[in-house]
Scaffold this motif. Structure first.
Motif, PDB file in Angstrom:
ATOM      1  N   UNK A   1      -2.726   1.383  -4.036  1.00 17.33           N
ATOM      2  CA  UNK A   1      -1.705   0.340  -4.055  1.00 17.33           C
ATOM      3  C   UNK A   1      -0.488   0.800  -4.851  1.00 17.33           C
ATOM      4  N   UNK A   2       0.639   0.191  -4.562  1.00 12.97           N
ATOM      5  CA  UNK A   2       1.886   0.593  -5.213  1.00 12.97           C
ATOM      6  C   UNK A   2       2.017  -0.019  -6.613  1.00 12.97           C
ATOM      7  N   UNK A   3       2.884   0.598  -7.389  1.00 15.27           N
ATOM      8  CA  UNK A   3       3.322   0.121  -8.699  1.00 15.27           C
ATOM      9  C   UNK A   3       2.272   0.352  -9.795  1.00 15.27           C
TER      10      UNK A   3
ATOM     11  N   UNK B   1       2.585   6.401  -5.773  1.00 13.94           N
ATOM     12  CA  UNK B   1       2.479   4.969  -6.016  1.00 13.94           C
ATOM     13  C   UNK B   1       3.817   4.282  -6.265  1.00 13.94           C
ATOM     14  N   UNK B   2       4.874   5.048  -6.435  1.00 19.74           N
ATOM     15  CA  UNK B   2       6.177   4.429  -6.703  1.00 19.74           C
ATOM     16  C   UNK B   2       6.824   3.835  -5.452  1.00 19.74           C
TER      17      UNK B   2
ATOM     18  N   UNK C   1      -1.472   0.853 -10.450  1.00 21.64           N
ATOM     19  CA  UNK C   1      -2.270  -0.159 -11.112  1.00 21.64           C
ATOM     20  C   UNK C   1      -2.713  -1.210 -10.092  1.00 21.64           C
ATOM     21  N   UNK C   2      -3.939  -1.091  -9.543  1.00 21.70           N
ATOM     22  CA  UNK C   2      -4.402  -2.049  -8.535  1.00 21.70           C
ATOM     23  C   UNK C   2      -4.392  -3.492  -9.015  1.00 21.70           C
ATOM     24  N   UNK C   3      -4.633  -3.697 -10.310  1.00 21.29           N
ATOM     25  CA  UNK C   3      -4.719  -5.070 -10.818  1.00 21.29           C
ATOM     26  C   UNK C   3      -3.367  -5.775 -10.856  1.00 21.29           C
ATOM     27  N   UNK C   4      -2.281  -5.070 -10.579  1.00 22.07           N
ATOM     28  CA  UNK C   4      -0.991  -5.757 -10.454  1.00 22.07           C
ATOM     29  C   UNK C   4      -0.967  -6.646  -9.209  1.00 22.07           C
ATOM     30  N   UNK C   5      -1.858  -6.367  -8.265  1.00 19.38           N
ATOM     31  CA  UNK C   5      -1.973  -7.189  -7.056  1.00 19.38           C
ATOM     32  C   UNK C   5      -3.340  -7.868  -7.010  1.00 19.38           C
ATOM     33  N   UNK C   6      -3.871  -8.215  -8.176  1.00 21.44           N
ATOM     34  CA  UNK C   6      -5.266  -8.639  -8.256  1.00 21.44           C
ATOM     35  C   UNK C   6      -5.603  -9.841  -7.379  1.00 21.44           C
ATOM     36  N   UNK C   7      -4.767 -10.861  -7.373  1.00 22.72           N
ATOM     37  CA  UNK C   7      -5.099 -12.070  -6.617  1.00 22.72           C
ATOM     38  C   UNK C   7      -5.278 -11.765  -5.139  1.00 22.72           C
TER      39      UNK C   7
ATOM     40  N   UNK D   1       0.832  -1.207   0.000  1.00 18.60           N
ATOM     41  CA  UNK D   1       0.000   0.000   0.000  1.00 18.60           C
ATOM     42  C   UNK D   1       0.862   1.251   0.000  1.00 18.60           C
ATOM     43  N   UNK D   2       0.477   2.229  -0.819  1.00 21.02           N
ATOM     44  CA  UNK D   2       1.139   3.528  -0.824  1.00 21.02           C
ATOM     45  C   UNK D   2       0.465   4.484   0.148  1.00 21.02           C
ATOM     46  N   UNK D   3      -0.859   4.536   0.111  1.00 18.43           N
ATOM     47  CA  UNK D   3      -1.603   5.377   1.046  1.00 18.43           C
ATOM     48  C   UNK D   3      -3.039   4.888   1.166  1.00 18.43           C
ATOM     49  N   UNK D   4      -3.663   5.258   2.281  1.00 20.19           N
ATOM     50  CA  UNK D   4      -5.030   4.863   2.587  1.00 20.19           C
ATOM     51  C   UNK D   4      -5.651   6.045   3.316  1.00 20.19           C
TER      52      UNK D   4
END
Length: 255
Positions: free
Chosen positions: A51-53, A67-68, A103-109, A27-30
């Motif tokens: 989310x990051x990345x 996000x970086x 890109x949230x879907x980079x951590x999709x699972x 996580x980058x921020x919430x």
């Protein structure tokens, strides 16, 4: 002003000791107590889990400084933050949960597992929006969980190579969803030609799914593009949205 649960901080290195990587998110921020600033639900009360990345690196990105970097948080840590700050009750009462990035879907699972655990634990499903740059194909499970797809295919003005940013098969699949919108960042009037040639004429998306949004991560930059973007939207019979978070708070993260 919004309330930070996890604040973006490039100098912070959080311990990952004891964290199960299969039950965690980077996580980058919430942050909570804010509104959705873009797209079809502009103005709706929202909380943002960033989310990051990312799969891309757009020249005009207004969150690249966030996000970086980020840290690993277990599902239990995130649930505890939500409980302690009254966020569970807010979500139950209709506040939108916006999953963004990067890109949230980079951590999709793991993101899918987090959402399904939330629903099981708290016995309700929040209204979920996801910000999506349209380079990764979501699973059927994720499609079923998400209430609103805020898709943002990138044009040539993003300065990403077309091979990286233009994925017709992903865009076509997403366009079949009833809860799917396509938000294009435009910096000049000629950007419409690319939208028409690459997205409308090939039948990838329908005109009624399109939202035009002006480029600009500061009030000053936005002032140069917003009237142009609105004029193009009016001329072409598509939706327009501004960047309300920029209008309200200028260039500031965590809002």
């Amino acid at each position: 002003m919004s309330k930070q649960l996890i604040q973006a901080d490039p100098t912070r290195v959080k311990s990952t000791e004891g964290i199960d990587k299969d039950r965690s998110l980077k996580v980058s921020e919430f942050f909570m107590d804010t509104i959705q600033g873009e797209g079809v639900s502009t103005g709706v009360p929202a909380t943002f889990l960033r989310l990051t990345d990312c799969t891309l690196n757009c020249v005009f990105c207004d969150s690249s400084s966030v996000w970086k970097y980020g840290n690993l948080y277990s599902f239990d840590e995130l649930f505890q933050m939500m409980e302690e700050n009254g966020l569970i009750e807010q979500l139950k009462n209709g506040v939108h949960l916006v999953l963004t990035g990067g890109s949230p879907l980079r951590q999709e699972t793991r993101l899918y597992d987090f959402l399904t655990e939330f629903i099981t634990l708290y016995e309700f499903a929040p209204f979920i929006e996801i910000e999506n740059e349209c380079t990764l194909m979501p699973s059927k499970g994720m499609m079923a969980l998400v209430n609103q797809w805020n898709n943002s295919p990138k044009l040539d003005n993003s300065e990403n190579k077309k091979k990286a940013r233009y994925k017709p098969e992903v865009i076509k699949q997403l366009s079949q969803l009833d809860n799917s919108w396509f938000k294009f960042v435009i910096s000049e009037e000629s950007n419409w030609n690319e939208i028409e040639e690459d997205f409308i004429k090939p039948g990838l998306i329908r005109r009624e799914q399109i939202i035009l949004m002006p480029e600009g991560d500061t009030r000053e930059k936005l002032a140069l593009t917003q009237e142009m973007a609105a004029s193009v939207a009016i001329r072409e019979g598509v939706r327009f949205c501004n960047r309300e978070h920029v209008v309200l708070w200028n260039k500031r993260t965590g809002v």
